[in-house]
Scaffold this motif. Structure first.
Motif, PDB file in Angstrom:
ATOM      1  N   ARG A   1      -5.635   9.606  -1.635  1.00 15.11           N
ATOM      2  CA  ARG A   1      -6.139   8.312  -2.000  1.00 15.11           C
ATOM      3  C   ARG A   1      -4.862   7.137  -1.798  1.00 15.11           C
ATOM      4  N   CYS A   2      -5.276   6.053  -1.999  1.00 20.58           N
ATOM      5  CA  CYS A   2      -4.259   5.151  -1.801  1.00 20.58           C
ATOM      6  C   CYS A   2      -4.063   4.148  -2.894  1.00 20.58           C
ATOM      7  N   GLU A   3      -2.992   3.379  -3.078  1.00 14.89           N
ATOM      8  CA  GLU A   3      -2.607   2.605  -3.968  1.00 14.89           C
ATOM      9  C   GLU A   3      -2.593   1.231  -3.384  1.00 14.89           C
ATOM     10  N   ALA A   4      -3.010   0.039  -4.041  1.00 14.96           N
ATOM     11  CA  ALA A   4      -2.836  -1.460  -3.737  1.00 14.96           C
ATOM     12  C   ALA A   4      -2.292  -2.108  -4.691  1.00 14.96           C
ATOM     13  N   LYS A   5      -1.230  -3.032  -4.602  1.00 15.85           N
ATOM     14  CA  LYS A   5      -0.862  -3.902  -5.430  1.00 15.85           C
ATOM     15  C   LYS A   5       0.080  -4.886  -4.967  1.00 15.85           C
TER      16      LYS A   5
ATOM     17  N   TYR B   1       0.850  -1.129   0.028  1.00 17.47           N
ATOM     18  CA  TYR B   1      -0.023  -0.005   0.022  1.00 17.47           C
ATOM     19  C   TYR B   1       0.928   1.195   0.304  1.00 17.47           C
ATOM     20  N   THR B   2       0.329   2.187  -0.674  1.00 16.05           N
ATOM     21  CA  THR B   2       1.092   3.603  -0.717  1.00 16.05           C
ATOM     22  C   THR B   2      -0.181   4.750  -0.732  1.00 16.05           C
ATOM     23  N   PHE B   3       0.221   5.749   0.082  1.00 18.00           N
ATOM     24  CA  PHE B   3      -0.774   6.639   0.247  1.00 18.00           C
ATOM     25  C   PHE B   3      -0.333   7.948  -0.682  1.00 18.00           C
ATOM     26  N   PHE B   4      -1.347   8.687  -1.166  1.00 17.51           N
ATOM     27  CA  PHE B   4      -0.802   9.758  -1.984  1.00 17.51           C
ATOM     28  C   PHE B   4      -1.978  10.917  -1.597  1.00 17.51           C
ATOM     29  N   GLU B   5      -1.288  12.084  -1.415  1.00 19.44           N
ATOM     30  CA  GLU B   5      -2.092  13.399  -1.338  1.00 19.44           C
ATOM     31  C   GLU B   5      -2.044  14.083  -2.723  1.00 19.44           C
ATOM     32  N   LYS B   6      -3.128  14.291  -3.213  1.00 18.25           N
ATOM     33  CA  LYS B   6      -3.306  14.494  -5.009  1.00 18.25           C
ATOM     34  C   LYS B   6      -2.424  13.460  -5.515  1.00 18.25           C
ATOM     35  N   ASP B   7      -1.285  13.684  -6.276  1.00 18.86           N
ATOM     36  CA  ASP B   7      -0.522  12.660  -6.974  1.00 18.86           C
ATOM     37  C   ASP B   7       0.765  12.452  -6.504  1.00 18.86           C
ATOM     38  N   ILE B   8       0.911  12.968  -5.211  1.00 14.80           N
ATOM     39  CA  ILE B   8       2.238  12.875  -4.896  1.00 14.80           C
ATOM     40  C   ILE B   8       2.121  11.917  -3.498  1.00 14.80           C
TER      41      ILE B   8
END
Length: 321
Positions: A192-196, A155-162
């Motif tokens: 937003r967050c990313e999952a992979k 998991y990675t967390f983003f503020e806007k696209d950063i």
């Protein structure tokens, strides 16, 4: 006869030379074992994949063979370039093991085994945000989880696209959590967050979550924090009122049910009435005298009152003056 012997001699000489050449190549590392690889070993069921068999020596004419276990699959010849084998993985038995053979003349070598694994792709993760706000700072907690997909999940967390967090890896099905502190700027931020997982090019992103903007002295999350307490207080008040009002209501209802019924008025002319009570000594004296012209109303009989354990000689009635 001598010609036949000469041909046998030449053949044996060529074989010995080839054997010597193979031994020479092995000793001088001119002909090394091939390498079998793929872009990834994590695949989905039914996916088409490519296996690459290569050798470091680019000048040799090499024949490549691909095997699955002991089963021969493909035979191809190539010089100076790696050989690419395209296969489809549909069933668990197609996962491997695979190996390739590189052959130059009568000299051959095998690669290490290579296996694939089935991996389920992650689904769209869910992002939750909670915050505590003070006069100057905001303490924000971000939580992200994908409910499907093979573990481990990164998991990675983003503020806007950063990206604002390092990669957080989870080997169990639980949310990844990231805490941050921000100054009160009065502006809303989008997270937003990313999952992979191990599947390449299969990252999923949560829906953007925009935190409401507020002034420097505002408190956008105060209502969320106070609402459970207010609801609990309201429930307590309702229960107190219910337990306090219900007994009173029952008491009043019982009094109304026990009240005497109206049988109408019976007017009677009366002169002077006096209540006389005789004490224990037997003497009679006036206790209380009322002068009136009452109107009597018939009522249910009541218990007679006693005065100093003496007998009474009077009648009770309701008077309407």
């Amino acid at each position: 006869m001598w010609k036949k012997s000469f041909l046998v001699f030449l053949f044996s000489l060529s074989v010995q030379k080839a054997a010597l050449d193979c031994e020479t190549m092995k000793k001088t590392n001119e002909f090394l074992s091939p390498k079998l690889s793929s872009k990834t070993d994590a695949i989905m069921k039914g996916q088409n994949v490519s296996l690459i068999c290569s050798n470091e020596n680019k000048s040799l004419q090499i024949t490549y063979d691909l095997f699955q276990g002991k089963k021969h699959l493909i035979n191809q010849q190539r010089k100076g370039e790696p050989m690419i084998f395209n296969i489809s993985i549909s069933e668990p038995q197609d996962l491997g093991p695979y190996k390739c053979k590189a052959q130059v003349s009568n000299c051959s070598k095998y690669s290490q085994h290579f296996d694939f694994i089935f991996v389920e792709p992650v689904t769209t993760p869910v992002l939750n945000i909670s915050a505590i706000q003070t006069e100057t700072d905001q303490y924000i907690t971000l939580r992200c989880i994908s409910f499907n997909g093979s573990l481990p999940i990164n998991y990675t967390f983003f503020e806007k696209d950063i990206a604002i967090s390092p990669t957080i890896s989870k080997n169990v099905r639980e949310p990844a959590e990231f805490n941050l502190t921000k100054r009160n700027t009065g502006e809303g931020e989008e997270y937003r967050c990313e999952a992979k997982n191990r599947l390449p090019d299969h990252a999923e992103y949560s829906r953007p979550f925009t935190r409401p903007s507020t002034g420097a002295d505002g408190c956008p999350f105060c209502l969320q924090l106070l609402l459970p307490g207010l609801l609990l207080l309201l429930i307590v008040i309702i229960l107190i009122l219910a337990f306090w009002i219900l007994p009173k209501y029952k008491t009043r209802k019982a009094m109304r049910d026990n009240a005497p019924r109206d049988y109408g008025y019976t007017p009677k002319e009366v002169g002077i009435y006096a209540n006389i009570c005789q004490n224990q000594a037997g003497t009679r004296h006036s206790q209380e005298i009322h002068y009136a012209t009452p109107v009597f109303q018939e009522v249910a009989p009541r218990d007679q009152e006693a005065c100093n354990d003496c007998k009474t000689g009077y009648v009770y009635s309701e008077l309407n003056f």
